[in-house]
Motif scaffolding. Structure first.
Motif, PDB file in Angstrom:
ATOM      1  N   VAL A 101     -83.738  40.476  53.491  1.00 54.08           N
ATOM      2  CA  VAL A 101     -83.934  39.638  52.140  1.00 54.08           C
ATOM      3  C   VAL A 101     -82.749  39.374  51.418  1.00 54.08           C
ATOM      4  CG1 VAL A 101     -85.305  39.319  49.900  1.00 54.08           C
ATOM      5  CG2 VAL A 101     -86.514  40.248  52.131  1.00 54.08           C
ATOM      6  N   ALA A 102     -82.019  40.700  51.265  1.00 51.36           N
ATOM      7  CA  ALA A 102     -80.777  40.505  50.389  1.00 51.36           C
ATOM      8  C   ALA A 102     -79.690  39.886  51.241  1.00 51.36           C
ATOM      9  CB  ALA A 102     -80.153  41.967  50.241  1.00 51.36           C
ATOM     10  N   GLY A 103     -79.611  39.997  52.573  1.00 50.09           N
ATOM     11  CA  GLY A 103     -78.704  39.183  53.282  1.00 50.09           C
ATOM     12  C   GLY A 103     -78.894  37.644  53.360  1.00 50.09           C
ATOM     13  N   LEU A 104     -80.171  37.219  53.483  1.00 47.22           N
ATOM     14  CA  LEU A 104     -80.512  35.839  53.372  1.00 47.22           C
ATOM     15  C   LEU A 104     -80.160  35.427  51.983  1.00 47.22           C
ATOM     16  CD1 LEU A 104     -83.981  35.763  55.283  1.00 47.22           C
ATOM     17  CD2 LEU A 104     -81.672  34.930  56.112  1.00 47.22           C
ATOM     18  N   THR A 105     -80.672  36.220  51.012  1.00 45.65           N
ATOM     19  CA  THR A 105     -80.283  35.676  49.552  1.00 45.65           C
ATOM     20  C   THR A 105     -78.999  35.195  49.519  1.00 45.65           C
ATOM     21  OG1 THR A 105     -82.168  36.713  48.810  1.00 45.65           O
ATOM     22  CG2 THR A 105     -80.794  36.142  47.189  1.00 45.65           C
ATOM     23  N   ALA A 106     -77.828  35.922  49.877  1.00 48.88           N
ATOM     24  CA  ALA A 106     -76.623  35.660  49.650  1.00 48.88           C
ATOM     25  C   ALA A 106     -76.208  34.537  50.704  1.00 48.88           C
ATOM     26  CB  ALA A 106     -75.948  36.997  50.094  1.00 48.88           C
ATOM     27  N   LEU A 107     -76.566  34.543  51.846  1.00 46.18           N
ATOM     28  CA  LEU A 107     -76.284  33.419  52.457  1.00 46.18           C
ATOM     29  C   LEU A 107     -76.854  32.182  52.244  1.00 46.18           C
ATOM     30  CD1 LEU A 107     -77.107  34.911  56.072  1.00 46.18           C
ATOM     31  CD2 LEU A 107     -75.076  33.965  55.408  1.00 46.18           C
ATOM     32  N   LYS A 108     -77.984  32.328  51.456  1.00 45.80           N
ATOM     33  CA  LYS A 108     -78.651  30.692  50.773  1.00 45.80           C
ATOM     34  C   LYS A 108     -77.597  30.438  49.728  1.00 45.80           C
ATOM     35  CE  LYS A 108     -83.041  29.714  48.601  1.00 45.80           C
ATOM     36  NZ  LYS A 108     -83.693  28.621  49.570  1.00 45.80           N
ATOM     37  N   GLU A 109     -76.771  31.144  49.049  1.00 40.48           N
ATOM     38  CA  GLU A 109     -75.869  30.622  48.126  1.00 40.48           C
ATOM     39  C   GLU A 109     -74.901  29.673  48.649  1.00 40.48           C
ATOM     40  OE1 GLU A 109     -75.631  31.325  44.572  1.00 40.48           O
ATOM     41  OE2 GLU A 109     -77.921  32.291  45.025  1.00 40.48           O
ATOM     42  N   THR A 110     -74.553  29.833  49.836  1.00 37.85           N
ATOM     43  CA  THR A 110     -73.469  28.887  50.797  1.00 37.85           C
ATOM     44  C   THR A 110     -73.839  28.086  51.707  1.00 37.85           C
ATOM     45  OG1 THR A 110     -72.846  30.945  51.801  1.00 37.85           O
ATOM     46  CG2 THR A 110     -71.803  30.733  49.779  1.00 37.85           C
ATOM     47  N   HIS A 111     -75.106  28.509  52.192  1.00 31.74           N
ATOM     48  CA  HIS A 111     -75.313  27.689  53.433  1.00 31.74           C
ATOM     49  C   HIS A 111     -76.805  27.214  53.238  1.00 31.74           C
ATOM     50  CE1 HIS A 111     -71.943  29.939  54.690  1.00 31.74           C
ATOM     51  NE2 HIS A 111     -71.776  28.693  55.671  1.00 31.74           N
ATOM     52  N   ILE A 112     -77.463  26.104  54.056  1.00 36.50           N
ATOM     53  CA  ILE A 112     -78.769  25.862  54.347  1.00 36.50           C
ATOM     54  C   ILE A 112     -79.217  27.122  55.189  1.00 36.50           C
ATOM     55  CG2 ILE A 112     -80.436  24.562  55.219  1.00 36.50           C
ATOM     56  CD1 ILE A 112     -78.234  22.145  54.809  1.00 36.50           C
ATOM     57  N   ILE A 113     -80.417  27.771  55.097  1.00 33.13           N
ATOM     58  CA  ILE A 113     -80.997  28.697  55.990  1.00 33.13           C
ATOM     59  C   ILE A 113     -82.361  28.464  56.112  1.00 33.13           C
ATOM     60  CG2 ILE A 113     -79.682  30.727  55.005  1.00 33.13           C
ATOM     61  CD1 ILE A 113     -82.004  31.597  53.472  1.00 33.13           C
ATOM     62  N   VAL A 191     -76.618  39.473  65.790  1.00 35.64           N
ATOM     63  CA  VAL A 191     -76.957  40.886  64.983  1.00 35.64           C
ATOM     64  C   VAL A 191     -77.867  41.741  65.672  1.00 35.64           C
ATOM     65  CG1 VAL A 191     -77.784  41.532  62.679  1.00 35.64           C
ATOM     66  CG2 VAL A 191     -76.913  39.373  62.740  1.00 35.64           C
ATOM     67  N   PRO A 192     -77.444  42.934  66.101  1.00 35.56           N
ATOM     68  CA  PRO A 192     -78.258  43.849  67.064  1.00 35.56           C
ATOM     69  C   PRO A 192     -79.329  44.390  66.040  1.00 35.56           C
ATOM     70  CG  PRO A 192     -76.393  44.875  66.189  1.00 35.56           C
ATOM     71  CD  PRO A 192     -76.152  43.379  65.809  1.00 35.56           C
ATOM     72  N   ARG A 193     -80.500  44.558  66.840  1.00 41.12           N
ATOM     73  CA  ARG A 193     -81.961  45.251  66.287  1.00 41.12           C
ATOM     74  C   ARG A 193     -82.233  46.287  67.476  1.00 41.12           C
ATOM     75  NH1 ARG A 193     -81.165  44.301  61.126  1.00 41.12           N
ATOM     76  NH2 ARG A 193     -81.436  42.055  60.532  1.00 41.12           N
ATOM     77  N   PRO A 194     -82.639  47.561  66.787  1.00 39.38           N
ATOM     78  CA  PRO A 194     -83.187  48.530  67.603  1.00 39.38           C
ATOM     79  C   PRO A 194     -84.180  48.090  68.628  1.00 39.38           C
ATOM     80  CG  PRO A 194     -83.682  49.104  65.530  1.00 39.38           C
ATOM     81  CD  PRO A 194     -82.972  47.766  65.289  1.00 39.38           C
ATOM     82  N   ALA A 208     -72.169  40.539  63.909  1.00 41.74           N
ATOM     83  CA  ALA A 208     -72.429  41.595  62.666  1.00 41.74           C
ATOM     84  C   ALA A 208     -73.403  42.521  62.790  1.00 41.74           C
ATOM     85  CB  ALA A 208     -72.744  40.513  61.481  1.00 41.74           C
ATOM     86  N   ALA A 209     -73.149  43.692  61.931  1.00 35.77           N
ATOM     87  CA  ALA A 209     -74.032  44.572  62.305  1.00 35.77           C
ATOM     88  C   ALA A 209     -75.539  44.381  61.353  1.00 35.77           C
ATOM     89  CB  ALA A 209     -73.617  45.944  61.615  1.00 35.77           C
ATOM     90  N   THR A 210     -75.315  43.683  60.354  1.00 36.66           N
ATOM     91  CA  THR A 210     -76.541  43.357  59.397  1.00 36.66           C
ATOM     92  C   THR A 210     -76.481  42.008  58.987  1.00 36.66           C
ATOM     93  OG1 THR A 210     -75.270  44.145  57.389  1.00 36.66           O
ATOM     94  CG2 THR A 210     -76.390  45.959  58.801  1.00 36.66           C
ATOM     95  N   PHE A 211     -77.418  41.613  58.295  1.00 39.58           N
ATOM     96  CA  PHE A 211     -77.304  40.187  57.572  1.00 39.58           C
ATOM     97  C   PHE A 211     -76.261  40.203  56.583  1.00 39.58           C
ATOM     98  CE2 PHE A 211     -81.678  37.852  58.782  1.00 39.58           C
ATOM     99  CZ  PHE A 211     -81.369  38.061  60.201  1.00 39.58           C
ATOM    100  N   GLY A 212     -76.264  41.381  55.949  1.00 33.90           N
ATOM    101  CA  GLY A 212     -75.329  41.552  54.668  1.00 33.90           C
ATOM    102  C   GLY A 212     -73.801  41.188  55.326  1.00 33.90           C
ATOM    103  N   GLU A 213     -73.682  41.920  56.509  1.00 30.63           N
ATOM    104  CA  GLU A 213     -72.229  41.708  56.758  1.00 30.63           C
ATOM    105  C   GLU A 213     -71.991  40.338  57.406  1.00 30.63           C
ATOM    106  OE1 GLU A 213     -70.247  43.338  60.958  1.00 30.63           O
ATOM    107  OE2 GLU A 213     -70.892  44.898  59.617  1.00 30.63           O
ATOM    108  N   LEU A 214     -72.957  39.660  58.016  1.00 30.94           N
ATOM    109  CA  LEU A 214     -73.035  38.423  58.088  1.00 30.94           C
ATOM    110  C   LEU A 214     -72.622  37.307  57.008  1.00 30.94           C
ATOM    111  CD1 LEU A 214     -73.443  36.026  60.415  1.00 30.94           C
ATOM    112  CD2 LEU A 214     -76.031  36.065  59.721  1.00 30.94           C
TER     113      LEU A 214
END
Length: 215
Positions: A101-113, A191-194, A208-214
């Protein structure tokens, strides 16, 4: 990658933890942890009935119900129809991975998601409401009436946004998903997932390790 205007995301496994969520939902009806894995094992075979033309287009709720009925037969469990329908609808209520959620919210500031999922529109909308996924649009299988990795799904998603393919990036924890997206000209981010692929198998544009890193 500086030209990318939109990121589209695989959902089951990449954005949400389907396994942990479905183990919890199945347990409500006395089903073992194994039930979630057996049900997921039905996923690709059921999609293939549509991809191969053996079955006309139906949405994922229909295919999930067929898979569930098969799993219950294997387990010798005779759940009433109303419980089976509740379990199918549980795929509309899956928990996001902690970084999402935090990663998508950050990406939404600059990109269409947007999702590029094999889930249908109603499922994707319900899941977004439940998991608080801040999508700008709902894309994927239903608008193409096809299932990934059919190239029509990726093309239809980019076309719906009115963007050239190289301005759209597919994000997934599945190497085969990214390979199919790259084949039609999309950019790619792994983005890897277990519960999914844990290592990239190609030189994707971003790892990227996470959406935040992405972001």
């Amino acid at each position: 990658m500086q030209l990318v205007k939109a990121l589209i995301f695989d959902v089951f496994g990449t954005t949400v933890d389907w396994r942990g969520s479905m183990i919890r939902h199945c347990a409500r009806f006395g089903l073992p942890e194994q039930a979630a894995d057996l049900w997921r094992a039905q996923y690709q075979p059921q999609l293939e009935t549509v991809r191969s033309g053996a079955r006309p287009w139906v949405n994922l709720d229909v295919l999930h119900r067929i898979g569930l009925d098969q799993v219950l037969r294997e387990l010798g469990s005779d759940l009433p129809n109303r419980y089976r329908e509740t379990l199918v609808r549980a795929w509309h209520r899956l928990d996001p991975w902690p970084d999402v959620v935090a990663g998508l919210t950050a990406l939404k500031e600059t990109h269409i998601i947007a999702p590029c999922s094999n889930g249908h529109i109603a499922q994707s909308v319900n899941l977004a409401k439940y998991a608080k996924l801040p999508w700008d649009a709902i894309l994927g299988a239903e608008i193409a009436r096809a299932y990934k990795p059919d190239p029509r799904v990726y093309r239809a998603s980019a076309d719906a946004l009115g963007l050239p393919y190289d301005e759209v990036c597919m994000v997934a924890a599945h190497n085969d998903d990214l390979a199919a997206a790259r084949a039609v000209g999309l950019r790619t981010a792994f983005v890897p997932r277990p519960t999914e692929d844990t290592e990239p198998t190609s030189d994707w544009d971003i790892v990227a390790a996470t959406f935040g890193e992405l972001a």
